[in-house]
Structures are given as structure tokens and as C-alpha cells.
Scaffold this motif. Sequence first.
Motif, PDB file in Angstrom:
ATOM      1  N   PHE A  53     -48.137   2.488  27.314  1.00  0.00           N
ATOM      2  CA  PHE A  53     -47.541   3.789  27.648  1.00  0.00           C
ATOM      3  C   PHE A  53     -46.801   3.685  28.978  1.00  0.00           C
ATOM      4  CE2 PHE A  53     -47.625   7.755  29.974  1.00  0.00           C
ATOM      5  CZ  PHE A  53     -47.247   8.714  29.038  1.00  0.00           C
ATOM      6  N   LYS A  69     -43.566   1.735  28.658  1.00  0.00           N
ATOM      7  CA  LYS A  69     -42.473   2.423  27.957  1.00  0.00           C
ATOM      8  C   LYS A  69     -41.920   3.588  28.765  1.00  0.00           C
ATOM      9  CE  LYS A  69     -40.899   4.882  23.955  1.00  0.00           C
ATOM     10  NZ  LYS A  69     -40.895   5.016  22.511  1.00  0.00           N
ATOM     11  N   TYR A  70     -42.821   4.432  29.298  1.00  0.00           N
ATOM     12  CA  TYR A  70     -42.391   5.675  29.933  1.00  0.00           C
ATOM     13  C   TYR A  70     -42.252   5.572  31.453  1.00  0.00           C
ATOM     14  CZ  TYR A  70     -43.232   8.140  25.513  1.00  0.00           C
ATOM     15  OH  TYR A  70     -43.191   8.581  24.217  1.00  0.00           O
ATOM     16  N   TYR A 100     -46.004  12.608  25.740  1.00  0.00           N
ATOM     17  CA  TYR A 100     -45.209  11.757  24.855  1.00  0.00           C
ATOM     18  C   TYR A 100     -43.929  12.480  24.441  1.00  0.00           C
ATOM     19  CZ  TYR A 100     -49.015   8.376  24.160  1.00  0.00           C
ATOM     20  OH  TYR A 100     -49.977   7.407  24.343  1.00  0.00           O
ATOM     21  N   ASP A 143     -42.071  10.337  19.265  1.00  0.00           N
ATOM     22  CA  ASP A 143     -43.247   9.465  19.255  1.00  0.00           C
ATOM     23  C   ASP A 143     -44.485  10.216  18.754  1.00  0.00           C
ATOM     24  OD1 ASP A 143     -41.887   7.235  20.161  1.00  0.00           O
ATOM     25  OD2 ASP A 143     -42.195   7.735  22.265  1.00  0.00           O
ATOM     26  N   ILE A 200     -46.192   4.547  19.575  1.00  0.00           N
ATOM     27  CA  ILE A 200     -45.026   4.111  20.330  1.00  0.00           C
ATOM     28  C   ILE A 200     -44.836   2.621  20.110  1.00  0.00           C
ATOM     29  CG2 ILE A 200     -45.290   5.876  22.112  1.00  0.00           C
ATOM     30  CD1 ILE A 200     -46.419   3.666  23.962  1.00  0.00           C
ATOM     31  N   SER A 207     -43.993  -0.719  22.167  1.00  0.00           N
ATOM     32  CA  SER A 207     -43.951  -1.210  23.540  1.00  0.00           C
ATOM     33  C   SER A 207     -44.230  -2.707  23.547  1.00  0.00           C
ATOM     34  CB  SER A 207     -44.975  -0.453  24.397  1.00  0.00           C
ATOM     35  OG  SER A 207     -44.802  -0.762  25.762  1.00  0.00           O
TER      36      SER A 207
END
Length: 318
Positions: free
Chosen positions: A175, A178-179, A245, A249, A255, A257
Amino acid sequence: MPQERIFSLMNKKIIVIVVNEKIKQIIKKDLSKYPCELYFFENTNEALQLIYDAIPDLVLVEAINYPLFDVSMLNDLKSDPIFLSMNVVAIVSSDFYIENWRNFLVDDYIRVNTLELDLPMRISICFERAERIIATNPLTKLPGNLAIQKELQKRLDRGDVFALAYADLDNFKPFNDKYGFSRGDEVIKMLGRLIFNIVRADQPSGSFIGHIGGDDFVYMMIPEKIEKTTEKIINFFNNLILNFYDAEDIKKGYIESINREDKTQIFPIMTVSVGITSNQYRIFNHFSEMAEVASTMKSVAKKQKDKRYAIDRRRDIR
């Protein structure tokens, strides 16, 4: 001075930069009676080598002639992350006033007219304040690792009967990757607030919540309450995490990643896993023993498909 204040001065390395002989004698008289190391210098340049060789716990500096007193070297030191833990206390004039503290990077100051009365106490308070800051996680403001260890050992030494829960997030790293760290930090802060609010609501007195670091948290409660509280934390988290999210997603339920092998992989929505143990039926002498069992139970919880917590129900023969 109270005994706990004296203890805060034990084994402390204090560098004193002072020109005025009267002030020097007051400092010697007030501090030499305590179990600390004192080193006297007449200017900052002379003290620098010792400061760099072994970072002192405190620099006590005479700055009565501020702003004529040159604080640039001290400001440079305090601006360096390596010296963040070093306290700087200035001795200033009786009528000292400053509008812009950015030009005077000290942790505290003592007016020269109260020096003899206030010096040991103000220094001790400075040390204690620094220790509280170090013991607090800067992201969540919850007690950090050192405070957690002390609290655990204190309860064991007192013979308290309590339960310890160890929680962390599942699939947090992908997470984060990705974010980004900013959104990851928001998730950690949310989990900290969630655990704090639910634990304190269920047990207002005698509970404890701490943030070890990263996505690792602990909480301590009476054994009879901790399972229901843990269920609440997990259920609330499962609902709240969806807000972090992107909509697409959430719709997919996962997700994409990068995994630890640097390959793209599918990761489900984050969950929280909790391992629980207590000394109700088991004997723990050291905080590390209890923490290790809670960590082991957390690993068990991560392998379970439905229930995201696991409780150590073993009993010692007494």
C-alpha cells in the motif's frame, strides 16, 4: 531536590561554557553535589571538540550579553539532526527578552538573578522533558518503545494481572509503495487513534496504548475485556480503511504493487492482525518474554483466514 529529580542528573555529561567567574562558582556549587560529569570552558570554540567527540547530555551556556553573545555555533549544532537529543540551556540577563526564538535555538533559559535557586531543578526538568519526547512516537504521539517496555515491566513487577495485545497491519508495505508514504502515515495515524479511542472507551482506567513504530502497536487491558475490544478494533478498521484506497481499487478488492522480489503482485485490501497473551494463567518475569508470546500469536493470527486475532490460552503449572 526530590529523589526522582536527582536521579535524572545521574551519569549526565554536562558542558558548561561560562566566562563570568561568579556564575561559574554558582554552577560548581549547585551541580558538583550531584552524580554528573562537569566540563568547564570559556568559549564555544574550546568546547566544540569535546562536543563532537562524545555528544553531551547538556550544554549550559552563559549568554548574558545576548544578542552580542555569538550563538551561531550553538545554532548550527542544534540545526544538525545528530545533535537533536542534546539539550542547550542558556543563562540570560535578568531583563532578558526575545521576539524571534528562531535566532536563539535553546531548549530553556535561566535568568541570572534566579540561577542559584533554579539551576538544578530547571536542568532536571529539561532532561525529563527530553526523555518524554524520546519515549513518544512522533507520528501518533503515543508512548513509544522505551515507554512500552517500562510499562510492561512495571506491571509485571507489581504483580498486576493484565493482557497484552500486539497489532500490526497486513499488506501495508505494498500500500505504501503504491500510494506513497504520506497516505501510509495517515493510515498509521488512523489505526493509532482507533486503538486509543476504543481501548479507552472500553477500559477508561488502567489501560495502556503504545506505538512501537511503523505499523506496530500494543495495548494492555484486563484479560476479561481485551478480546471484545480487539474484535471492535478489527471491525472498525475494516470499514475505515476503505477510505484510504482509490475507488477503482476498492471495486476490484485488491491493488497491484511491487513485492519484495521487485515483481508486480496482487495484494488484498489491508487488514489488521492482533496477537494476545496475558499473565492470568502464565508466569512472565521479563517484559521481553510476554512481548515475544504476543508477537508469536500475531503471526498465528496472520495465517488464519477469518478471525484476525489469536489468543494464547496456555496455562503454566503453578
